[in-house]
Design an enzyme around this catalytic site. Structure first.
Site, PDB file in Angstrom:
ATOM      1  CE  LYS A 175      -3.700  -2.634   0.701  1.00  0.00           C
ATOM      2  NZ  LYS A 175      -4.807  -2.778  -0.249  1.00  0.00           N
ATOM      3  CE  LYS A 201      -3.287  -9.705  -3.699  1.00  0.00           C
ATOM      4  NZ  LYS A 201      -3.611  -8.278  -3.967  1.00  0.00           N
ATOM      5  CG  HIS A 294      -7.314  -9.969  -6.194  1.00  0.00           C
ATOM      6  ND1 HIS A 294      -8.576  -9.438  -6.317  1.00  0.00           N
ATOM      7  CD2 HIS A 294      -6.785  -9.420  -5.067  1.00  0.00           C
ATOM      8  CE1 HIS A 294      -8.800  -8.608  -5.309  1.00  0.00           C
ATOM      9  NE2 HIS A 294      -7.738  -8.587  -4.531  1.00  0.00           N
TER      10      HIS A 294
END
EC number: 4.1.1.39
Length: 476
Positions: A175, A201, A294
């Site tokens: 992030k 990831k 995902h």
């Protein structure tokens, strides 16, 4: 209401519109081992009998159309038609019914999830005679399962590749998900991997944008992996998202990842599509790459209780199409996921044989005939206080993925990773000693804080964070 067709050419052609139930509602039918079985939640329009609604679903998702056609006489509809063979009311909702439909195996192309879904969940979902329609579950017969490769490697092969056993794996989504340069992105990966995580990831929408082109990201993340491996002595990985605008570009990215020597790539299987996903899965098996999946866009399809498709169906489809990991919800985090329902489709992902169990939403017994399993990934709004529950719910064959729960640590990324690793190992040790994680979880974490300053700081910052304000939309 609507159409139907005679089933034998000897009857002769008679134009006109007939009720679907005359041909497609067959309560006397005994299902075959080779049939694909579907459980639909059907909400008919007012005045439409459930038998007609169920028959309409069977017809419009197999051989039927709105009127009798003379070309019906050129084939055997008894051999190829779908059949609604059982209907049961939904308890507590007098307007809804579970309609069971059997499809002959010859209706479907071998090894093609795309073709299977085009038939079963195609135009029928827009049918006017139905107010709503939801596919709750599918039984995939062994004869059809064996036409699919399935996951590129599976759970045991992945553990052998990583040399990691006896505990869940730990991950982190970098992030902010968008906006970082490739070098800063790689730096964040390195810090998390060095701190004790197994994986970092790409987020689902990280592809190849102007601020960070895919090739640059792949190179800096590979550097992070190798540096962290050298320092920790552990095998590390980063889910490099190969999702692209074309299958050719997707494979090009996977090829580059292989050339870099990294262990795993990633794909957004719903937005990318099942044809692309199966293509990438085959490449990954042939070239020794693990494949992380995902489920971006899944809630558009599966969140409403009366219309769409349940995630357990999407999970089965993914196991057939191919993937070594898939996001499965957390039960305790910020995203939708009721416990018994989640455990039901987690078993469908991992186990080889799953018995029918309506208490967990499993409508059919499923035999995967030794197809490799898929590791469920718990991700979304989880932190160290959730570790006991996650370890107890998901067990060892899982990935526990902490994005904000790693990068939000007050001391930085590496301490955040260390806090998660300490919490996990404390929970695994306590479980192995016979302690009850559900009852003693907080005490186990507090005890571990005494010898891990990183964990103590994480526990302090997130002690008040909970996501239990809202009830799950999809319940049994």
């Amino acid at each position: 209401m609507s159409p139907q067709t005679e089933t034998k050419a000897s009857v002769g052609f008679k134009a006109g519109v007939k009720d679907y139930k005359l041909t497609y509602y067959t309560p006397e039918y005994e299902t075959k081992d080779t049939d694909i079985l579907a459980a639909f939640r059907v909400t008919p329009q007012l005045g439409v009998p459930p038998e007609e609604a169920g028959a309409a679903v069977a017809a419009e998702s197999s051989t039927g159309t709105w009127t009798t056609v003379w070309t019906d006489g050129l084939t055997s509809l008894d051999r190829y038609k779908g059949r609604c063979y059982h209907i049961e009311p939904v308890p507590g909702d007098p307007d809804q019914y579970i309609c069971y439909v059997a499809y002959p195996l010859d209706l479907f192309e071998e090894g093609s999830v795309t073709n299977m879904f085009t038939s079963i969940v195609g135009n029928v979902f827009g049918f006017k005679a139905l107010r709503a329609l939801r596919l709750e579950d599918l039984r995939i017969p062994p004869a059809y399962v064996k036409t699919f490769q399935g996951p590129p490697h599976g759970i045991q092969v992945e553990r052998d590749k990583l040399n990691k056993y006896g505990r869940p794996l730990l991950g982190c989504t970098i992030k902010p998900k968008l906006g970082l340069s490739a070098k800063n992105y790689g730096r964040a990966c390195y810090e998390c991997l060095r701190g004790g995580l197994d994986f970092t990831k790409d987020d689902e929408n990280v592809n190849s944008q102007p601020f960070m082109r895919w090739r640059d990201r792949f190179v800096f993340c590979a550097e992070a992996i190798y540096k962290a491996q050298a320092e920790t002595g552990e095998i590390k990985g980063h889910y490099l998202n190969a999702t692209a605008g074309t299958c050719e570009e997707m494979i090009k990215r996977a090829v580059f990842a292989k050339e870099l020597g990294v262990p795993i790539v990633m794909h957004d299987y719903l937005t990318g599509g099942f044809t692309a996903n199966t293509t990438l899965s085959h490449y990954c098996r042939d070239n020794g790459l693990l494949l992380h999946i995902h489920r971006a866009m899944h809630a558009v399809i599966d969140r409403q209780k009366n219309h769409g498709m349940h995630f357990r169906v999407l999970a089965k489809a993914l196991r057939m199409s191919g993937g070594d990991h898939i996001h499965s919800g957390t039960v305790v985090g910020k995203l939708e996921g009721e416990r018994e329902i989640t455990l039901g489709f987690v078993d469908l992902l991992r186990d080889d044989f799953i018995e029918k169990d309506r208490s967990r939403g499993i409508f059919f017994t499923q035999d995967w005939v030794s197809m490799p399993g898929v590791i469920p990934v718990a991700s979304g709004g989880i932190h160290v206080w959730h570790m006991p529950a996650l370890t107890e719910i998901f067990g060892d064959d899982s990935v526990l993925q902490f994005g904000g729960g790693t990068l939000g640590h007050p001391w930085g990324n590496a301490p955040g990773a260390a806090a998660n690793r300490v919490a996990l190992e404390a929970c695994v040790q306590a479980r192995n000693e016979g302690r009850d994680l559900a009852r003693e979880g907080n005490e186990i974490i507090k005890a571990a804080c005494k010898w891990s300053a990183e964990l103590a700081a994480a526990c302090e910052i997130w002690k008040e964070i909970k996501f239990d304000t809202f009830k799950a939309m999809d319940t049994l």
